[in-house]
Scaffold this active site. Structure first.
Site, short mmCIF file in Angstrom:
data_model
loop_
_atom_site.label_atom_id
_atom_site.label_comp_id
_atom_site.label_asym_id
_atom_site.label_seq_id
_atom_site.Cartn_x
_atom_site.Cartn_y
_atom_site.Cartn_z
N GLU A 1 -11.56 -3.27 -2.38
CA GLU A 1 -10.61 -2.26 -2.83
C GLU A 1 -10.49 -2.32 -4.36
O GLU A 1 -9.90 -3.24 -4.90
CB GLU A 1 -9.26 -2.51 -2.18
N HIS B 1 0.82 -1.23 0.00
CA HIS B 1 0.00 0.00 0.00
C HIS B 1 0.85 1.27 0.00
O HIS B 1 0.48 2.28 0.60
CB HIS B 1 -0.94 0.02 1.19
N HIS C 1 -9.49 2.30 1.33
CA HIS C 1 -9.40 1.12 2.18
C HIS C 1 -10.46 1.20 3.29
O HIS C 1 -10.16 0.94 4.47
CB HIS C 1 -8.00 0.96 2.77
#
Length: 329
Positions: free
Chosen positions: A294, A88, A158
């Site tokens: 996501e 991420h 998220h």
């Protein structure tokens, strides 16, 4: 921390922070009561929580293997925050950065971020705008980005959802395995033990979500689920002509959420590593408290030449629009 609050005539209410462009609350009227559908924590705890609660994942959502980019003779070392990989965007990725509110109206807010070359090791200066909009029964998440040098980009929200609602206290939520889900994907990406994708594979068993089924049906019956402690996999969406990418029905059958996106994949994550994250309203977030959907590029695309490549460069801007559409039963 600077906050923003939005509301529209349909009763959708959204609250968030400049920090991480984080969504801290989303509520709407259901069966005569206001229902909170997002997991969250106290404002002060967002700077230290480790599970990306409600935040933006970037510069590249999901994993980049070996925390390294290679292009020709050039090589960039990224932050290996999930060693040996970059997850991420790194430990100080977009979820840890201070976005700036540029415009705000009653039902929309636009935030901006400049990620300079070298941020978490990534090349290129990347300018990002993000607009959150409430449109009738929809929460719209609209990412745009441009850069002065080629760089991989995959941004996503998220947010963790539990459609049965947030009541506060120790009995905070029903187990999300009672929710029913369908995902419009014929293929998915199994992973190795470190979470990197393996070969594109037809959906099968509990991964065949083309027809609505309880999340918990045949739970942990598949080796991929056993390895990940649940779902944490990219589903490769069937195409832009699909009516929706995913559809989820609350455990009490009173609320439905559809996800629409222009992205090629949807990472379905069942909160397998959630714990007590200083949750709001004295909540107790254990395993199964929430799920994330996501919308993003395929994971590890810089090392997967057969995957669609998420490279953004001068003259080739980035766009990701995600819509969460709510319907009451």
């Amino acid at each position: 921390m600077k906050t923003f609050e939005l509301e529209n005539e349909e009763g959708l209410r959204l609250r968030g922070l400049e920090f991480g462009a984080t969504l801290t609350s989303l509520s709407l009227p259901v069966a005569g009561q206001r229902r909170e559908v997002l997991l969250g924590c106290t404002d002060e705890a967002y700077a230290t929580q480790q599970v990306w609660l409600g935040a933006v994942a970037g510069r590249f959502a999901n994993r980049i293997g070996g925390a390294e980019l290679v292009r020709g003779d050039e090589r960039w070392s990224l932050d290996a925050n999930q060693a040996p990989h970059c997850l991420h965007g790194g430990r100080a990725g977009f979820h840890r950065q201070s976005w700036q509110i540029k415009e705000r109206e009653a039902d929309r807010v636009r935030l901006a971020l400049l990620s300079r070359a070298g941020d978490q090791g990534f090349p290129g200066n990347l300018r990002v705008t993000l607009e959150y909009r409430l449109e009738q029964q929809d929460l719209v998440v609209d990412f745009r980005a441009s850069t002065d040098a080629p760089t991989p980009v995959s941004l996503t929200s998220h947010a963790y959802f539990n459609l049965d609602g947030h009541q506060g206290g120790s009995d905070v939520r029903s187990d999300i395995r009672n929710h029913a889900i369908s995902i419009n994907a014929d293929r998915f990406l199994p992973t190795d033990q470190s979470g990197l994708p393996l070969a594109i594979t037809p959906v099968e068993g509990p991964f065949d979500l083309r027809t609505e089924r309880p999340i918990g049906q045949d739970w942990l019956s598949h080796p991929q689920q056993q390895q990940a402690k649940g779902f944490d996999h990219a589903f490769l969406l069937n195409g832009p002509e699909q009516a929706w990418a995913a559809r989820v029905v609350s455990g009490d059958k009173q609320l439905v959420m559809e996800v629409h996106t222009n992205q090629p994949s949807l990472q379905f994550y069942t909160g397998n590593w959630l714990g007590d994250e200083h949750a709001k309203d004295d909540a107790n977030y254990g395993w199964g408290a929430g799920f994330a959907l996501e919308a993003e590029m395929y994971p590890d695309t810089p090392h997967q030449p057969l995957f669609p490549q998420g490279i953004v460069g001068p003259g080739h801007p980035y766009s990701n629009v995600i819509e969460y559409h709510f319907m009451r039963h």
